[in-house]
Design a protein around this motif. Structure first.
Motif, PDB file in Angstrom:
ATOM      1  N   TYR A  24       0.841  -1.187   0.000  1.00  0.00           N
ATOM      2  CA  TYR A  24       0.000   0.000   0.000  1.00  0.00           C
ATOM      3  C   TYR A  24       0.883   1.246   0.000  1.00  0.00           C
ATOM      4  O   TYR A  24       2.092   1.158   0.210  1.00  0.00           O
ATOM      5  N   THR A  27      -0.751   8.949  -0.558  1.00  0.00           N
ATOM      6  CA  THR A  27      -0.374  10.004  -1.495  1.00  0.00           C
ATOM      7  C   THR A  27       0.730  10.871  -0.911  1.00  0.00           C
ATOM      8  O   THR A  27       1.678  11.233  -1.618  1.00  0.00           O
ATOM      9  N   ASN A  47      -2.267  12.040  -7.167  1.00  0.00           N
ATOM     10  CA  ASN A  47      -3.394  11.109  -7.289  1.00  0.00           C
ATOM     11  C   ASN A  47      -3.767  10.872  -8.747  1.00  0.00           C
ATOM     12  O   ASN A  47      -4.050   9.743  -9.149  1.00  0.00           O
ATOM     13  N   ILE A  50      -1.193   8.507 -10.270  1.00  0.00           N
ATOM     14  CA  ILE A  50      -1.419   7.119  -9.836  1.00  0.00           C
ATOM     15  C   ILE A  50      -2.607   6.524 -10.591  1.00  0.00           C
ATOM     16  O   ILE A  50      -2.533   5.395 -11.076  1.00  0.00           O
ATOM     17  N   GLU A  51      -3.698   7.275 -10.678  1.00  0.00           N
ATOM     18  CA  GLU A  51      -4.880   6.778 -11.391  1.00  0.00           C
ATOM     19  C   GLU A  51      -4.564   6.464 -12.852  1.00  0.00           C
ATOM     20  O   GLU A  51      -5.056   5.477 -13.400  1.00  0.00           O
ATOM     21  N   PHE A  57      -3.139  -0.437  -8.656  1.00  0.00           N
ATOM     22  CA  PHE A  57      -3.473   0.092  -7.338  1.00  0.00           C
ATOM     23  C   PHE A  57      -4.873   0.683  -7.376  1.00  0.00           C
ATOM     24  O   PHE A  57      -5.291   1.277  -8.361  1.00  0.00           O
ATOM     25  N   ASP A  59      -7.908   2.930  -5.065  1.00  0.00           N
ATOM     26  CA  ASP A  59      -8.133   3.883  -3.981  1.00  0.00           C
ATOM     27  C   ASP A  59      -9.053   3.261  -2.935  1.00  0.00           C
ATOM     28  O   ASP A  59     -10.173   2.876  -3.229  1.00  0.00           O
ATOM     29  N   ARG A  68      -4.806  10.092  -0.149  1.00  0.00           N
ATOM     30  CA  ARG A  68      -5.512   8.827  -0.342  1.00  0.00           C
ATOM     31  C   ARG A  68      -4.682   7.621   0.089  1.00  0.00           C
ATOM     32  O   ARG A  68      -3.461   7.664   0.111  1.00  0.00           O
ATOM     33  N   TRP A  70      -3.836   4.031  -1.141  1.00  0.00           N
ATOM     34  CA  TRP A  70      -3.831   3.197  -2.347  1.00  0.00           C
ATOM     35  C   TRP A  70      -3.362   1.808  -1.966  1.00  0.00           C
ATOM     36  O   TRP A  70      -2.322   1.655  -1.339  1.00  0.00           O
TER      37      TRP A  70
END
Length: 79
Positions: A24, A27, A47, A50-51, A57, A59, A68, A70
């Motif tokens: 894990y 952020t 964020n 990462i998305e 990963f 959220d 967040r 992750w």
């Protein structure tokens, strides 16, 4: 100029493993790892990165916080 390899390495450096073996990150840890490399992202930018680039990963943040949580899909257990 931002290098994707530096951002990706900062992401990898910010991944932690909990006592049960799940991977894990938060952020805030990712943003700090980026800053150590001279890359300045806001929490929202981190964020979004990462998305977009880390689809393994997901959220798991219970609220609408910018910091967040992750977690790796399928819990990402380290065997």
């Amino acid at each position: 100029m931002l290098r994707q390899s530096d951002i990706t390495q900062a992401f990898r450096d910010s991944i932690a493993v909990n006592p049960k073996g799940y991977r894990y990150l938060r952020t805030r840890d990712f943003v700090c790892a980026l800053q150590r490399r001279g890359i300045h992202f806001s929490g929202a930018e981190a964020n979004q990165w990462i998305e977009r680039y880390q689809n393994q990963f997901v959220d798991k943040t219970p609220d609408e916080s910018e910091n967040r949580l992750w977690m790796m899909r399928n819990m990402g257990r380290v065997l």
